[in-house]
Design a protein around this motif. Structure first.
Motif, short mmCIF file in Angstrom:
data_model
loop_
_atom_site.label_atom_id
_atom_site.label_comp_id
_atom_site.label_asym_id
_atom_site.label_seq_id
_atom_site.Cartn_x
_atom_site.Cartn_y
_atom_site.Cartn_z
N ARG A 175 1.03 5.60 -0.30
CA ARG A 175 0.27 6.83 -0.12
C ARG A 175 0.18 7.61 -1.43
O ARG A 175 1.15 7.70 -2.19
CB ARG A 175 0.93 7.69 0.96
N THR B 217 -4.26 8.83 4.64
CA THR B 217 -3.85 8.84 6.04
C THR B 217 -4.13 7.47 6.66
O THR B 217 -4.77 6.64 6.04
CB THR B 217 -4.63 9.90 6.84
N VAL B 218 -3.65 7.29 7.86
CA VAL B 218 -3.87 6.05 8.57
C VAL B 218 -4.74 6.36 9.78
O VAL B 218 -4.41 7.25 10.57
CB VAL B 218 -2.54 5.43 9.04
N THR C 290 0.86 -1.19 0.00
CA THR C 290 0.00 0.00 0.00
C THR C 290 0.89 1.23 0.00
O THR C 290 1.86 1.32 0.74
CB THR C 290 -0.90 0.04 1.25
N TRP D 169 -5.05 6.02 -1.23
CA TRP D 169 -3.94 5.07 -1.20
C TRP D 169 -3.91 4.28 -2.49
O TRP D 169 -4.96 3.98 -3.07
CB TRP D 169 -4.09 4.10 -0.02
N ASN E 277 -7.47 2.76 13.85
CA ASN E 277 -7.34 1.31 13.87
C ASN E 277 -6.38 0.83 12.79
O ASN E 277 -6.52 -0.28 12.29
CB ASN E 277 -8.71 0.66 13.64
N ASP E 278 -5.43 1.66 12.43
CA ASP E 278 -4.49 1.32 11.36
C ASP E 278 -5.18 1.07 10.03
O ASP E 278 -4.63 0.41 9.17
CB ASP E 278 -3.65 0.10 11.74
N ASP E 279 -6.41 1.58 9.91
CA ASP E 279 -7.07 1.39 8.62
C ASP E 279 -6.66 2.54 7.69
O ASP E 279 -6.38 3.64 8.12
CB ASP E 279 -8.59 1.34 8.79
N LEU E 280 -6.66 2.22 6.40
CA LEU E 280 -6.25 3.22 5.43
C LEU E 280 -7.42 4.14 5.12
O LEU E 280 -8.51 3.67 4.78
CB LEU E 280 -5.80 2.54 4.13
N GLU F 10 5.16 10.39 10.23
CA GLU F 10 6.55 9.93 10.26
C GLU F 10 7.55 11.04 9.94
O GLU F 10 8.75 10.87 10.11
CB GLU F 10 6.76 8.77 9.29
#
Lengths: 187, 403, 569
Positions: free
Chosen positions: B243, B260-261, B241, B271, B264-267, C461
């Motif tokens: 960006r 962005t993320v 994946t 992407w 819940n670490d979902d995209l 980051e």
């Protein structure tokens, strides 16, 4: 008043001549810029004028252009006459030039007002001719003021920077117009 | 007057001085070259992941330029440091230096060598350019739409692309007509999907201002220009994946117009998702998404929810809506909008208010917010086109938001 | 061999009339006063633009929007930061240097057109007012590049229109100044000073002025069309009505690329002067330096579309890559010539020299990143990212501003008659150099890694690098106050400078500090070679100047020694 120029006067004259030349070199670039804009816009259309838009008139502007070129001749003739102590020829030549110049502005004003509206074709025409007209008017008025001063005897064969300067500025108006004329009516 | 080109040394060279100078020059030159190469080894750590065929070429070109540039930097700074140490004026020494005006040979050398370097760089860059641009149209093509402030990617379903288990006659009439029409049927997603090893072309169109489509991992970027369609192509070589970022100032939400993320670490947002192969691509993305539009839910509210999740419209960038995981901070919060919409303007029902807010967002601004929302028009061909069927479904969905 | 004519016995050099603050606040046609007016006004806007930069870096300490009220407010910050730094700091500051120094270097009493000179300066005042007024009318927010349709249909406040009018005024001011410089340099050089005998700073101003007169009219054209689209309902940049957004980009960059050379060429001129004087050595390769300035000026017109590599017709990318690569060659020649100037000299680490050395080390980085940007495949990745922000600051701050600082330290004694404290100058340099490097070098990296420019919101980051950058930027901001303090201290209590504290050979030093109203006492005769250090005759000339125009307060150990024996004459 007809004595030889002093060193200081000669220096000032040289400076003014160079300055006017550089100014004209600079200012013609705005006209070049508008030319470029015209060319880039028309490149986006399949035909120019675009579909359904009437072309610009050719006859009257060409007549006006001829008159403008003639006025340049007369303005220059007037300057040469003044330098040759021929005051009467100078004044008459400039009378004719002013008349021709006024005629040019009048004809182009008529064109400006009567062109049918279209988003790009007539708009770029009006911006270009309008921009040029401002210069023709301002410099034309300067010519008229200098002419008026000349009638009161302000200039002679050795000291006539205002006459020389406005003559060159009028040449500039004509050269700028020739560039626009070619782009608007010929190419 | 004029330039004196004689070198006029004011000291005798020590015996053997000439060859010593040559040795020093050779040492310095070698130091420069190796130093440059050493500097160039950091290249991988200052690039994102190398995920496309184009990226490999670009990175190599950069590595070369960094080596050359690094060498030149070492030369200039090396000379500076040497000069500062060796030629500093001792305290109290107010004498002048030697009257050296130039050296034609040296000046020619430092004109010609940079010219050669620049020529080499130009040729190398040209070769890379030729190999990464494409001239012919490619089959795997997706239409991307940029608008303030989100990306939408449009995929096409034609009779040839139908999911394996689906046949034309299973489809409802309006949908079948769309699929069999010349342009096929569109569905959109917030993410761009493709699979490894397959060259992909993305056509780019903007609804409003100029944007730019940038995928750092692929090293490709192309501006979206108002009034034009542009395109970009690339060949992914690593599944993963990546960006997608807008790289042309487009307004207050320019920085938001990137993937962005979420918590819940979902995209979220834009992407690029590169599947390992076409089979996975079809199974995990294309067929489920196609099925959603080929067999849309009966319930208009569910259909509306599906449309919003598909990100054909850029609502997520600006609004908060917990049910869909939206965290936009430019426009009003939409939680509970199903209830609140009825109270906003006296005389307007919730339904009427919501429709108006989408068709004419400037009419009733919420206090504290600027008039930034795009107007979603009902006529095909106009900017920000939203057909009435979509509007109905979206409003139906929003009316269910009553928590 | 020419020398200064000996004074008549008993004749005293009249002390220069002390100028008061009020003299600088009113209309004057004296080029020295106008020069100071330009420089003081420009410096004010430097501080304003710098404050905006501090706000930007404060916002960028975190990846989310938490300092500014919304994205629009943030966009206004960098729009005005860049517009002010370019049009109200660097360009007028360089004009200020030119105004003050060119007539003096040419031994003239004033510029060719003193009245026009004053007009050019006073146009800056309403321009600055318009820029600031924009804050009360919905400030411009489309970047200093103002691409439509963002800057037309989608910018609803009037600030963008004020911005365009302000830039119009500044453009006219710039052109009038440039005409003045060209005529002065062409017509008013003294007897015996041909083009290749005049100081390189004059060459730099000449080249800059040529660019200004030819390029700025294109900015005028672009701005006029922008204003018409915004207020007169025309559609030059509205594609839905037949317009074309690329027209703006082409016309704008046709000016704005040469504009960067307008900003840096005078800095190159300052470098040549400072390096030569403070290393006590002739400029190495005078002719090459003079002609490369002209080459850069002309070549600079052929590269503009490299700012549009990702938006222009793809087929045209390669020609612009070629021209952009070519322009690296004359620039490289300069850097090597300056190194040659230093080599073998007697280097004095005055603040002026320190900033000149800083320029050499930092500008070369900017030049290298510029060549990288010319390579189309690489540019496509880093266009519109912090890599570009880094490059432009290396050449404009590490280049132009460092050169301006060097010039300030070098010529402050001539303008004010006082010295700037050298220790404060060294502190200023150290803070600036470190602050500058750590602000801008990491930006190369963060840009390549994926941070676009003109954003308040970025991927988490990148936060560590951004914090480093911001902290260094705050240090850079603080360093400016050292200079301000040094200037205040010098004006109130600085050591008297005397005519020629640096013992330089160019003509501006052959008069008192500050110079009298008519610049010189009698008819000035230039020394035969403005960079003729290291000869017996140069030493005698400098002694003469000291005798006639006075030395300032000097430290005990700084007593001049005779020139080297056998060093050629």
């Amino acid at each position: 008043m007809d004595t030889q120029l002093s060193r200081q006067e000669r220096m000032a004259l040289a400076n003014r001549r160079t300055g006017l030349f550089i100014f004209q070199l600079s200012w013609i670039m705005v006209f070049v810029c508008l030319t470029f804009v015209n060319l880039q816009i028309r490149g986006n259309f399949a035909s120019w004028p675009p579909e359904g838009v009437t072309s610009l008139n050719l006859f009257l502007p060409t007549l006006a252009t001829a008159g403008l070129l003639l006025s340049a001749f007369f303005v220059g003739r007037g300057l040469r006459a003044l330098r040759n102590h021929q005051r009467a020829v100078f004044l008459t030549s400039w009378q004719i030039a002013l008349g021709l110049g006024f005629g040019f502005v009048a004809i182009m004003a008529y064109e400006w007002l009567s062109v049918p509206f279209s988003e790009q074709y007539s708009t770029i025409f009006r911006v270009m001719t309008g921009f040029h007209a401002v210069h023709a008017l301002v410099i034309g008025i300067m010519l008229a003021l200098v002419y008026h001063g000349a009638r009161s005897g302000e200039y002679n064969a050795t000291r006539h920077w205002a006459v020389e300067g406005t003559t060159k500025l009028w040449y500039f108006v004509v050269v700028a117009w020739m560039l626009f004329y070619v782009i608007l009516y010929i190419v | 007057m004029g330039v004196n080109t004689n070198i006029n040394l004011n000291q005798q060279e020590p015996a053997g001085g000439q060859s010593l100078s040559v040795i020093w020059i050779v040492v310095a030159g070698l130091g420069m070259i190796f130093g440059g190469i050493l500097i160039a080894t950091i290249t991988p750590s200052i690039f994102p992941q190398q995920a496309s065929a184009e990226a490999v070429q670009v990175d190599n070109l950069f590595r070369f330029m960094l080596a050359v540039g690094g060498a030149i930097f070492l030369l200039v700074v090396g000379v500076l440091v040497f000069v500062i140490v060796r030629f500093r004026a001792r305290p109290g020494d107010l004498a002048d230096g030697p009257p050296i005006h130039g050296n034609t040979t040296l000046e020619m050398v430092w004109t010609i060598i940079p010219a050669i370097i620049v020529l080499v760089l130009t040729v190398y860059s040209y070769q890379v350019w030729v190999s990464i641009r494409t001239l012919q149209p490619i089959h795997n093509s997706v239409a991307a739409v940029g608008q303030r402030f989100a990306w939408a990617f449009n995929y096409v379903i034609t009779p040839e692309d139908l999911p394996a288990s689906v046949t034309l006659d299973q489809l409802e009439e309006p949908i079948r007509a769309a699929v069999t029409s010349e342009a096929g049927m569109n569905f959109s997603s917030a993410q761009l999907h493709t699979w490894m090893g397959q060259q992909m072309q993305v056509s780019l169109r903007t609804e409003d201002v100029n944007h730019a489509f940038w995928i750092p991992a692929m090293r490709i970027k192309q501006d979206l220009l108002a009034g034009r369609e542009t395109s970009i192509s690339f060949t992914p070589i690593e599944a993963g994946t990546y960006r997608i970022i807008c790289a042309e100032l487009c307004g207050s939400g320019h920085g938001n117009m990137a993937g962005t993320v979420g918590f819940n670490d979902d995209l979220q947002g834009a992407w690029l998702i590169v599947h390992p192969d076409e089979v996975t691509y079809l199974r995990e993305f294309y067929e489920p998404e196609a099925a959603k539009v080929l067999f849309p839910p009966e319930d208009p509210a569910l259909r509306g929810r599906q449309i919003l999740v598909g990100a054909a419209y850029p609502c997520a960038t600006c609004h908060v809506l917990d049910d869909l995981g939206w965290v936009g901070n430019i426009g009003p919060n939409l939680n509970n909008i199903g209830v609140r919409a009825a109270t906003r303007v006296s005389g307007l029902t919730a339904d009427q208010y919501l429709r108006n807010s989408i068709r004419h967002p400037g009419d009733y601004l919420v206090p504290g917010y600027s008039n930034l929302m795009p107007q979603f028009n009902a006529v095909a061909g106009e900017a920000n086109y939203m057909p009435d069927t979509d509007l109905d479904a979206i409003v139906a969905y929003l009316l269910t938001q009553q928590q | 061999m020419a020398t200064i004519s000996r004074p008549l016995p008993g004749a005293a050099i009249p002390a220069a009339k002390q100028l008061r603050l009020s003299d600088y606040l009113r209309w004057s046609v004296d080029h020295k006063i106008i020069g100071v007016q330009y420089m003081a006004t420009a410096f004010f806007f430097f501080l304003f633009g710098g404050a905006l930069a501090m706000m930007i870096r404060w916002e960028l300490l975190t990846p989310t929007l938490d300092v500014m009220s919304d994205g629009t407010a943030y966009n206004q910050l960098f729009t005005m930061h860049a517009s002010i730094m370019i049009f109200m700091w660097i360009i007028p500051m360089m004009a200020g240097f030119g105004n003050y120094l060119v007539p003096l270097m040419l031994g003239a009493k004033d510029m060719a057109f003193p009245w026009l000179n004053a007009l050019a300066f006073w146009l800056i005042v309403p321009a600055g007012a318009l820029m600031i007024l924009g804050y009360f009318a919905g400030q411009a927010e489309a970047g200093w590049t103002a691409y439509p349709p963002l800057s037309t249909i989608y910018s609803l406040g009037d600030g963008q229109t004020f911005w365009a009018f302000a830039l119009h005024l500044l453009g006219i001011s710039s052109i009038l100044g440039a005409i003045n410089f060209i005529v002065t340099i062409k017509n008013m050089r003294p007897e015996g000073m041909g083009y290749f005998q005049m100081p390189l700073f004059c060459w730099a101003i000449l080249a800059t002025s040529i660019i200004i007169v030819l390029a700025t009219p294109f900015l005028a054209g672009a701005l006029t069309l922008l204003i018409l689209d915004r207020v007169a309902g025309t559609a030059f940049f509205d594609p839905s009505r037949g317009g074309d957004v690329l027209v703006w980009q082409n016309v704008f960059w046709f000016y704005s690329h040469p504009a960067v050379y307008i900003m840096v060429l005078p800095g190159f001129g300052i470098l040549s002067e400072v390096l030569s004087v403070h290393a006590r050595k002739p400029v190495f390769g005078y002719r090459a330096l003079a002609l490369s300035s002209m080459a850069i000026a002309l070549l600079g017109f052929t590269v503009w579309a490299h700012h549009m590599f990702t938006s222009m017709t793809p087929e045209l990318r390669i020609p612009f890559m070629v021209t952009s690569m070519i322009i690296a060659v004359p620039t490289g020649i300069k850097i090597f010539s300056w190194l040659g100037t230093l080599w073998g000299g007697k280097i004095h680490f005055t603040p002026a020299m320190l900033f000149a050395l800083g320029f050499l080390s930092m500008f070369v980085i900017g030049g290298i990143s510029g060549v990288m940007l010319a390579a189309v495949p690489f540019d496509i990745h880093v266009h519109d990212t912090y890599f570009v922000v880094s490059h432009l600051h290396f050449v404009l701050f590490g280049g132009s501003v460092f050169a301006i600082y060097a010039g300030m330290y070098h010529w402050w004694p001539k303008v004010t008659g006082r010295m700037l404290n050298a220790n404060l100058g060294k502190l200023h340099f150290a803070l600036t150099y470190v602050g500058f490097f750590f602000t801008f070098f990491p930006q190369h990296i963060v840009g390549m890694l994926g941070m676009p420019r003109r954003v308040a919101v970025y991927a988490p980051e990148f936060q560590t690098l951004n914090i480093i950058i911001s902290v260094a930027a705050f240090l850079l901001g603080i360093s400016t106050f050292v200079l301000l303090y040094a200037m205040a201290l010098s004006l109130s209590n600085g050591k008297r400078a005397g005519a020629n504290p640096w013992r330089a050979l160019t003509l501006e030093w052959a008069t008192t500090s500050p110079p009298p109203t008519h610049n010189f006492h009698g008819d000035p005769v230039p020394y035969r070679d403005p960079y003729g250090y290291g000869t017996e005759s140069a030493f005698r000339y400098l002694e003469d100047v000291d005798r006639r125009y006075g030395v300032g307060e000097r430290d005990d150990d700084k007593v001049p020694v005779p020139a080297l024996r056998g060093s050629g004459d």
